[in-house]
Design a protein around this motif. Sequence first.
Motif, PDB file in Angstrom:
ATOM      1  N   GLN A  58      62.267  49.261  31.906  1.00 16.58           N
ATOM      2  CA  GLN A  58      63.133  50.171  32.757  1.00 16.58           C
ATOM      3  C   GLN A  58      63.263  49.618  34.548  1.00 16.58           C
ATOM      4  O   GLN A  58      62.361  49.567  34.697  1.00 16.58           O
ATOM      5  CB  GLN A  58      62.359  51.303  33.085  1.00 16.58           C
ATOM      6  CG  GLN A  58      62.311  52.213  31.589  1.00 16.58           C
ATOM      7  CD  GLN A  58      63.429  53.367  30.909  1.00 16.58           C
ATOM      8  OE1 GLN A  58      65.273  52.038  31.706  1.00 16.58           O
ATOM      9  NE2 GLN A  58      63.660  53.841  30.278  1.00 16.58           N
ATOM     10  N   PRO A  59      64.410  50.253  34.516  1.00 14.08           N
ATOM     11  CA  PRO A  59      64.716  49.772  36.304  1.00 14.08           C
ATOM     12  C   PRO A  59      63.595  50.744  36.835  1.00 14.08           C
ATOM     13  O   PRO A  59      63.364  51.428  36.740  1.00 14.08           O
ATOM     14  CB  PRO A  59      66.053  50.620  36.513  1.00 14.08           C
ATOM     15  CG  PRO A  59      66.622  50.950  34.877  1.00 14.08           C
ATOM     16  CD  PRO A  59      66.343  50.190  34.174  1.00 14.08           C
ATOM     17  N   LYS A  60      63.047  49.700  38.494  1.00 14.72           N
ATOM     18  CA  LYS A  60      62.656  50.521  38.875  1.00 14.72           C
ATOM     19  C   LYS A  60      62.980  50.866  40.530  1.00 14.72           C
ATOM     20  O   LYS A  60      63.735  50.173  40.923  1.00 14.72           O
ATOM     21  CB  LYS A  60      61.530  49.577  39.712  1.00 14.72           C
ATOM     22  CG  LYS A  60      60.483  48.688  38.041  1.00 14.72           C
ATOM     23  CD  LYS A  60      59.370  48.277  38.780  1.00 14.72           C
ATOM     24  CE  LYS A  60      59.712  46.726  39.420  1.00 14.72           C
ATOM     25  NZ  LYS A  60      60.304  46.441  37.932  1.00 14.72           N
ATOM     26  N   GLY A  61      62.745  51.752  41.032  1.00 17.36           N
ATOM     27  CA  GLY A  61      63.054  52.302  42.345  1.00 17.36           C
ATOM     28  C   GLY A  61      62.272  51.349  43.335  1.00 17.36           C
ATOM     29  O   GLY A  61      61.180  51.675  44.221  1.00 17.36           O
ATOM     30  N   VAL A  62      63.639  51.009  44.516  1.00 12.80           N
ATOM     31  CA  VAL A  62      63.188  49.988  45.827  1.00 12.80           C
ATOM     32  C   VAL A  62      63.015  51.282  46.866  1.00 12.80           C
ATOM     33  O   VAL A  62      64.168  51.142  47.106  1.00 12.80           O
ATOM     34  CB  VAL A  62      63.294  48.955  45.710  1.00 12.80           C
ATOM     35  CG1 VAL A  62      63.420  48.190  46.917  1.00 12.80           C
ATOM     36  CG2 VAL A  62      63.976  47.928  44.385  1.00 12.80           C
ATOM     37  N   VAL A  63      61.940  51.076  47.274  1.00  9.57           N
ATOM     38  CA  VAL A  63      61.995  52.195  48.797  1.00  9.57           C
ATOM     39  C   VAL A  63      62.487  51.404  49.410  1.00  9.57           C
ATOM     40  O   VAL A  63      61.358  50.416  49.733  1.00  9.57           O
ATOM     41  CB  VAL A  63      60.461  53.304  48.207  1.00  9.57           C
ATOM     42  CG1 VAL A  63      60.354  54.171  49.369  1.00  9.57           C
ATOM     43  CG2 VAL A  63      61.029  54.020  47.478  1.00  9.57           C
ATOM     44  N   LEU A  64      63.444  51.431  50.147  1.00  9.57           N
ATOM     45  CA  LEU A  64      63.224  51.465  51.640  1.00  9.57           C
ATOM     46  C   LEU A  64      63.175  52.250  52.876  1.00  9.57           C
ATOM     47  O   LEU A  64      64.006  53.026  52.578  1.00  9.57           O
ATOM     48  CB  LEU A  64      64.910  49.986  52.091  1.00  9.57           C
ATOM     49  CG  LEU A  64      65.388  49.358  50.735  1.00  9.57           C
ATOM     50  CD1 LEU A  64      66.648  48.515  50.564  1.00  9.57           C
ATOM     51  CD2 LEU A  64      64.105  48.826  50.803  1.00  9.57           C
ATOM     52  N   ASP A  65      62.170  51.812  53.758  1.00  2.64           N
ATOM     53  CA  ASP A  65      62.550  52.373  54.877  1.00  2.64           C
ATOM     54  C   ASP A  65      63.369  52.579  56.264  1.00  2.64           C
ATOM     55  O   ASP A  65      64.304  51.799  56.312  1.00  2.64           O
ATOM     56  CB  ASP A  65      61.253  53.325  55.051  1.00  2.64           C
ATOM     57  CG  ASP A  65      60.170  52.216  55.970  1.00  2.64           C
ATOM     58  OD1 ASP A  65      61.295  50.696  56.680  1.00  2.64           O
ATOM     59  OD2 ASP A  65      59.616  51.800  56.158  1.00  2.64           O
ATOM     60  N   HIS A  66      64.099  54.124  57.499  1.00  3.31           N
ATOM     61  CA  HIS A  66      64.614  53.194  58.225  1.00  3.31           C
ATOM     62  C   HIS A  66      64.107  52.492  59.512  1.00  3.31           C
ATOM     63  O   HIS A  66      65.335  51.517  59.328  1.00  3.31           O
ATOM     64  CB  HIS A  66      64.723  54.570  58.754  1.00  3.31           C
ATOM     65  CG  HIS A  66      65.533  55.937  58.406  1.00  3.31           C
ATOM     66  ND1 HIS A  66      66.773  55.707  58.786  1.00  3.31           N
ATOM     67  CD2 HIS A  66      65.386  57.045  57.491  1.00  3.31           C
ATOM     68  CE1 HIS A  66      67.336  56.410  58.238  1.00  3.31           C
ATOM     69  NE2 HIS A  66      66.540  57.444  57.302  1.00  3.31           N
ATOM     70  N   ALA A  67      63.107  52.199  58.982  1.00  6.01           N
ATOM     71  CA  ALA A  67      62.878  50.291  59.685  1.00  6.01           C
ATOM     72  C   ALA A  67      62.767  49.834  58.761  1.00  6.01           C
ATOM     73  O   ALA A  67      63.774  48.765  59.768  1.00  6.01           O
ATOM     74  CB  ALA A  67      61.393  50.670  59.722  1.00  6.01           C
ATOM     75  N   ASN A  68      63.168  49.779  57.810  1.00  2.00           N
ATOM     76  CA  ASN A  68      63.566  47.908  56.871  1.00  2.00           C
ATOM     77  C   ASN A  68      65.000  47.733  57.553  1.00  2.00           C
ATOM     78  O   ASN A  68      65.196  46.690  57.489  1.00  2.00           O
ATOM     79  CB  ASN A  68      63.112  48.668  55.335  1.00  2.00           C
ATOM     80  CG  ASN A  68      62.071  48.761  54.925  1.00  2.00           C
ATOM     81  OD1 ASN A  68      61.298  49.331  54.301  1.00  2.00           O
ATOM     82  ND2 ASN A  68      61.392  47.643  55.236  1.00  2.00           N
ATOM     83  N   ILE A  69      65.878  49.442  56.957  1.00  5.41           N
ATOM     84  CA  ILE A  69      67.098  48.879  56.990  1.00  5.41           C
ATOM     85  C   ILE A  69      67.435  48.345  59.273  1.00  5.41           C
ATOM     86  O   ILE A  69      68.465  47.750  58.626  1.00  5.41           O
ATOM     87  CB  ILE A  69      68.303  50.761  57.148  1.00  5.41           C
ATOM     88  CG1 ILE A  69      67.864  50.814  55.635  1.00  5.41           C
ATOM     89  CG2 ILE A  69      69.945  50.119  57.057  1.00  5.41           C
ATOM     90  CD1 ILE A  69      67.598  50.042  54.378  1.00  5.41           C
ATOM     91  N   ALA A  70      66.826  48.828  60.100  1.00  5.99           N
ATOM     92  CA  ALA A  70      66.843  48.824  60.993  1.00  5.99           C
ATOM     93  C   ALA A  70      67.158  47.424  62.265  1.00  5.99           C
ATOM     94  O   ALA A  70      67.211  46.774  61.782  1.00  5.99           O
ATOM     95  CB  ALA A  70      66.689  49.790  62.226  1.00  5.99           C
ATOM     96  N   ALA A  71      65.244  46.906  60.861  1.00  7.26           N
ATOM     97  CA  ALA A  71      65.354  45.493  60.481  1.00  7.26           C
ATOM     98  C   ALA A  71      66.540  44.596  60.426  1.00  7.26           C
ATOM     99  O   ALA A  71      66.699  43.927  61.003  1.00  7.26           O
ATOM    100  CB  ALA A  71      63.638  45.003  60.384  1.00  7.26           C
ATOM    101  N   MET A  72      66.618  45.124  58.812  1.00  7.91           N
ATOM    102  CA  MET A  72      67.721  43.827  58.447  1.00  7.91           C
ATOM    103  C   MET A  72      68.942  43.975  59.394  1.00  7.91           C
ATOM    104  O   MET A  72      69.523  42.588  59.290  1.00  7.91           O
ATOM    105  CB  MET A  72      67.817  44.930  56.609  1.00  7.91           C
ATOM    106  CG  MET A  72      68.688  43.563  56.154  1.00  7.91           C
ATOM    107  SD  MET A  72      67.514  42.010  55.857  1.00  7.91           S
ATOM    108  CE  MET A  72      68.304  40.935  56.527  1.00  7.91           C
ATOM    109  N   CYS A  73      69.363  44.378  59.729  1.00 10.06           N
ATOM    110  CA  CYS A  73      70.573  44.659  60.359  1.00 10.06           C
ATOM    111  C   CYS A  73      70.587  44.138  61.916  1.00 10.06           C
ATOM    112  O   CYS A  73      71.708  43.110  62.128  1.00 10.06           O
ATOM    113  CB  CYS A  73      70.997  46.128  61.021  1.00 10.06           C
ATOM    114  SG  CYS A  73      71.895  46.938  59.302  1.00 10.06           S
TER     115      CYS A  73
END
Length: 485
Positions: free
Chosen positions: A152-167
Amino acid sequence: MHNIAEIPHVRALWNPTGPCLADDREELDNENFARRVRAAATILYAHGVRRGDVVAVMLPNRLELVIILFAAWHLGAAVTPIKPDSTFDEAHYQISDCAAKVVITEGGRGLDALDVADVAGPAVAIGAPVPAVAIEDDATALIIYTSGTTGQPKGVVLDHANIAAMCAMLIETLGLDGSDHSLLILPLFHVNGIVVSVLSPLLAGGRATIAGRFSASTFFDVVERVRPTYFSAVPAIYAMLVAQAAERTPDTSSLRLVVCGAAPMPAELIARFETRFRVPIVEGYGLSEGTCASTVNPPGGPRKPGTVGVPLPGQTVAVMDPDGDLLGAGERGEVVIKGANVMRGYLGRPEATARTIVDGWLHTGDVGYFDQDGYLVLVDRIKDMIIRGGENIYPKEIENVLHAHPSVLEAAVVGAPHDVLGEVPVAHVVAMPGAELIPATLLEHCGVSLARVKLPVAIHLTESLPRNPVGKIDKRKLRAMAAPA
């Protein structure tokens, strides 16, 4: 900027009439984008969405999806995008798994859902605006579901710090600034489309245009009309573009680079695209669990086709043996990643999270090695490895040899069951348009570069290869098709 959620507000203050976001239907400047986000947030609030809730969005690529993304963040809620052509059961599984507070679709789709026109459409009037919620770095921003190649697909939890760092990493690596204009062609239910093609250019002061359904025959018409400075795609899209009629000579002068991810791209395909369209391909590597990207071939060079480049700033990428020891240059092992981009975990699955993130290292399931210049070379997925009579065979090695044949457009190799040897390699090949391929000739071509044990026992010619929703070749389907050899 303190956090990604503030992008609409900050851009509206900075340059109200500057271009921000467009799709096939409309164009929004910064002020109108911010106004639409506030209106959508007010509607979501009226439907009970609060800090910590999850908003599910099941839409094709269109700007309302981005509006809803920022509207949910305005309220401190997270978003889970659902593949728009999901079956009822697939959508219901994802909605239930993340306990979504509301679901937003176009016309309901048989789900208990809000219609997108009533939430984020151009006619939605803003009531008394709801104040923005202060967002902590560890607040969940996105829940991205894996394509479910193993169960079954799993939900990958990304927080705001993850998104900001990646950008921040992408902006630095790709050199994005206010002059950049991204053309989004990858699906917005995947983190690559959201982060590389929307959030990063908007954060850098640039703009984004969301293309509708991809069509290879009309794609360059869109490029000529929109005049983007870059787009991000997968190898399958570049293969389709290379396969266009030779007399097609589009104006690609607005493009300073294009990005390739999701799966390794054969060096031959990179050369064909760059030679024909005169645009450099920047190939990268990453996964949803690492918020999209972890290595990239530096746009400023040197770029090394056949590798996926060097680690992004702020990330540590290494190669590890099964005992957990890090390996040196040239040694093969599992690719592992550390950095602020590594996910918080799989939603509601502590055991799976503990298996994937060990001592801070994200285990990718990919086999690779670093060359003498520090560039990562991917060998294959661990689970795709073929064991023939006790000998390990990596399908990608065979695929690379097949791709080197001038008449081969695409190739995929999987293991077929064998009564004596356990598994044997079988190849599926798509020919270049107008080219004639003979399996025996291809086998002879492979024999020049590959040991006999690695030669495919069968080469199947096909018009197309099956793909998963993100555009990767679906090897699970190919394995299911493989009859015992």
